[in-house]
Design a protein around this motif. Structure first.
Motif, mmCIF file in Angstrom:
data_model
loop_
_atom_site.group_PDB
_atom_site.id
_atom_site.type_symbol
_atom_site.label_atom_id
_atom_site.label_comp_id
_atom_site.label_asym_id
_atom_site.label_seq_id
_atom_site.Cartn_x
_atom_site.Cartn_y
_atom_site.Cartn_z
ATOM 1 N N THR A 70 0.821 -1.219 0.000
ATOM 2 C CA THR A 70 0.000 0.000 0.000
ATOM 3 C C THR A 70 0.853 1.266 0.000
ATOM 4 O O THR A 70 0.505 2.251 -0.632
ATOM 5 N N SER A 71 1.989 1.240 0.683
ATOM 6 C CA SER A 71 2.805 2.461 0.782
ATOM 7 C C SER A 71 3.730 2.662 -0.415
ATOM 8 O O SER A 71 4.005 3.792 -0.805
ATOM 9 N N PHE A 72 4.260 1.569 -0.948
ATOM 10 C CA PHE A 72 5.310 1.708 -1.977
ATOM 11 C C PHE A 72 5.014 0.975 -3.285
ATOM 12 O O PHE A 72 5.573 1.316 -4.309
ATOM 13 N N GLY A 73 4.188 -0.041 -3.243
ATOM 14 C CA GLY A 73 3.859 -0.768 -4.477
ATOM 15 C C GLY A 73 4.199 -2.245 -4.413
ATOM 16 O O GLY A 73 5.138 -2.645 -3.736
ATOM 17 N N GLU A 74 3.418 -3.021 -5.149
ATOM 18 C CA GLU A 74 3.581 -4.486 -5.152
ATOM 19 C C GLU A 74 4.929 -4.928 -5.700
ATOM 20 O O GLU A 74 5.403 -6.006 -5.382
ATOM 21 N N LYS A 75 5.531 -4.083 -6.542
ATOM 22 C CA LYS A 75 6.784 -4.509 -7.187
ATOM 23 C C LYS A 75 7.904 -4.738 -6.168
ATOM 24 O O LYS A 75 8.917 -5.356 -6.490
ATOM 25 N N PHE A 76 7.730 -4.216 -4.943
ATOM 26 C CA PHE A 76 8.758 -4.421 -3.916
ATOM 27 C C PHE A 76 8.503 -5.668 -3.075
ATOM 28 O O PHE A 76 9.194 -5.912 -2.091
ATOM 29 N N CYS A 77 7.488 -6.453 -3.473
ATOM 30 C CA CYS A 77 7.199 -7.716 -2.786
ATOM 31 C C CYS A 77 7.401 -8.862 -3.758
ATOM 32 O O CYS A 77 7.019 -8.780 -4.922
ATOM 33 N N ASP A 78 7.989 -9.938 -3.261
ATOM 34 C CA ASP A 78 8.171 -11.134 -4.071
ATOM 35 C C ASP A 78 7.796 -12.304 -3.179
ATOM 36 O O ASP A 78 8.595 -12.745 -2.357
ATOM 37 N N GLY A 79 6.544 -12.747 -3.303
ATOM 38 C CA GLY A 79 6.057 -13.755 -2.357
ATOM 39 C C GLY A 79 6.032 -13.143 -0.969
ATOM 40 O O GLY A 79 5.436 -12.089 -0.751
ATOM 41 N N LYS A 80 6.751 -13.766 -0.039
ATOM 42 C CA LYS A 80 6.792 -13.234 1.341
ATOM 43 C C LYS A 80 8.031 -12.374 1.579
ATOM 44 O O LYS A 80 8.370 -12.044 2.705
ATOM 45 N N TYR A 81 8.730 -12.062 0.506
ATOM 46 C CA TYR A 81 10.002 -11.337 0.635
ATOM 47 C C TYR A 81 9.846 -9.896 0.176
ATOM 48 O O TYR A 81 9.133 -9.621 -0.792
ATOM 49 N N ILE A 82 10.516 -8.978 0.895
ATOM 50 C CA ILE A 82 10.440 -7.570 0.483
ATOM 51 C C ILE A 82 11.819 -7.012 0.121
ATOM 52 O O ILE A 82 12.846 -7.507 0.590
ATOM 53 N N ASP A 83 11.780 -5.981 -0.711
ATOM 54 C CA ASP A 83 13.000 -5.386 -1.268
ATOM 55 C C ASP A 83 13.215 -3.988 -0.687
ATOM 56 O O ASP A 83 12.762 -2.998 -1.248
ATOM 57 N N LEU A 84 13.912 -3.932 0.448
ATOM 58 C CA LEU A 84 14.172 -2.638 1.090
ATOM 59 C C LEU A 84 15.090 -1.768 0.241
ATOM 60 O O LEU A 84 14.952 -0.550 0.216
ATOM 61 N N HIS A 85 16.042 -2.410 -0.452
ATOM 62 C CA HIS A 85 16.957 -1.640 -1.309
ATOM 63 C C HIS A 85 16.170 -0.921 -2.395
ATOM 64 O O HIS A 85 16.390 0.265 -2.656
ATOM 65 N N GLY A 86 15.246 -1.643 -3.009
ATOM 66 C CA GLY A 86 14.443 -1.062 -4.084
ATOM 67 C C GLY A 86 13.647 0.145 -3.608
ATOM 68 O O GLY A 86 13.551 1.154 -4.301
ATOM 69 N N ILE A 87 13.080 0.033 -2.388
ATOM 70 C CA ILE A 87 12.303 1.153 -1.836
ATOM 71 C C ILE A 87 13.207 2.369 -1.630
ATOM 72 O O ILE A 87 12.868 3.490 -2.006
#
Length: 222
Positions: free
Chosen positions: A160-177
């Protein structure tokens, strides 16, 4: 052009944090060794009591050496080394060699959600006249999305805050954010270490691998 030195310590340099279960003398000795390596005085080092917030402080030679309740520090003073301590969170260093301004940022999950990197960069632009085209960013070794599994609740915050593209299954991409938040300001010189502290077997402390661990550091000095 200002000369800027920076360094990411490894487990070979030992634990650099007083707040984990370590003997003060050990930490003193490790900090002394790193200070000699980078050519500054150990007692000049400014570091933070990091709280996973988005408080950014400008520091000078007159500031206390331990900045409380803080996750990013900025200075334009020469020979005033800044340090961020981590064991999976992203140690982010920003510098502008033209203006002679440096920053050290502790960007874990919470601080990333609170946009600490963008707030810090904005402060450098607004208070020190840094130009985005001259600002360089380095994200040091940290946990990557290959290993950064989070709860459903946190996944939803990211979506909701940054977009689905920063989620991969149960994993998140802090670098991308963090990259997106910097690029929103127009900052383009961004380097990201591809070392994942959890799975790379490189010599860096990882809290997720072992929660009784030390802290390595990103250190920058002008």
């Amino acid at each position: 052009m200002n000369n800027i030195k920076y360094y990411f310590s490894t487990t070979d340099d030992g634990n650099l944090a007083y707040h984990v279960n370590d003997i003060k003398e050990n930490v003193d000795k490790n900090r002394e060794t790193v200070a000699k390596l980078l050519g500054y005085k150990k007692e000049d080092l400014v570091y933070m009591n990091q709280v996973h917030g988005n408080n950014v402080q400008v520091v000078s030679k007159n500031s206390p050496k331990l900045i409380d309740n803080c996750d990013a520090i900025i200075t334009n003073e020469k020979d005033l080394p800044l340090m961020v301590m981590v064991a999976d969170c992203i140690p982010i260093l920003i510098f502008d060699e033209i203006q002679g301004v440096i920053a050290a940022i502790h960007s874990g999950r919470n601080s990333t959600f609170l946009k600490i990197t963008q707030i810090t960069a904005n402060k450098m632009i607004n208070e020190f006249n840094c130009k985005v085209e001259n600002m360089k960013v380095i994200m040091g070794p940290s946990i990557h999305k290959c290993c950064y599994e989070v709860s459903e609740e946190l996944l939803n915050i990211v979506k909701t805050s940054f977009g689905e593209k920063f989620c991969d299954g149960k994993y998140i991409d802090l670098h991308g954010i963090n990259i997106m938040l910097l690029e929103e300001l127009g900052i383009k010189h961004i380097r990201v270490s591809d070392i994942c502290t959890k799975c790379s077997n490189e010599p860096f402390f990882s809290f997720r691998k072992n929660n009784k661990t030390g802290r390595f550091a990103g250190i920058i000095t002008l």
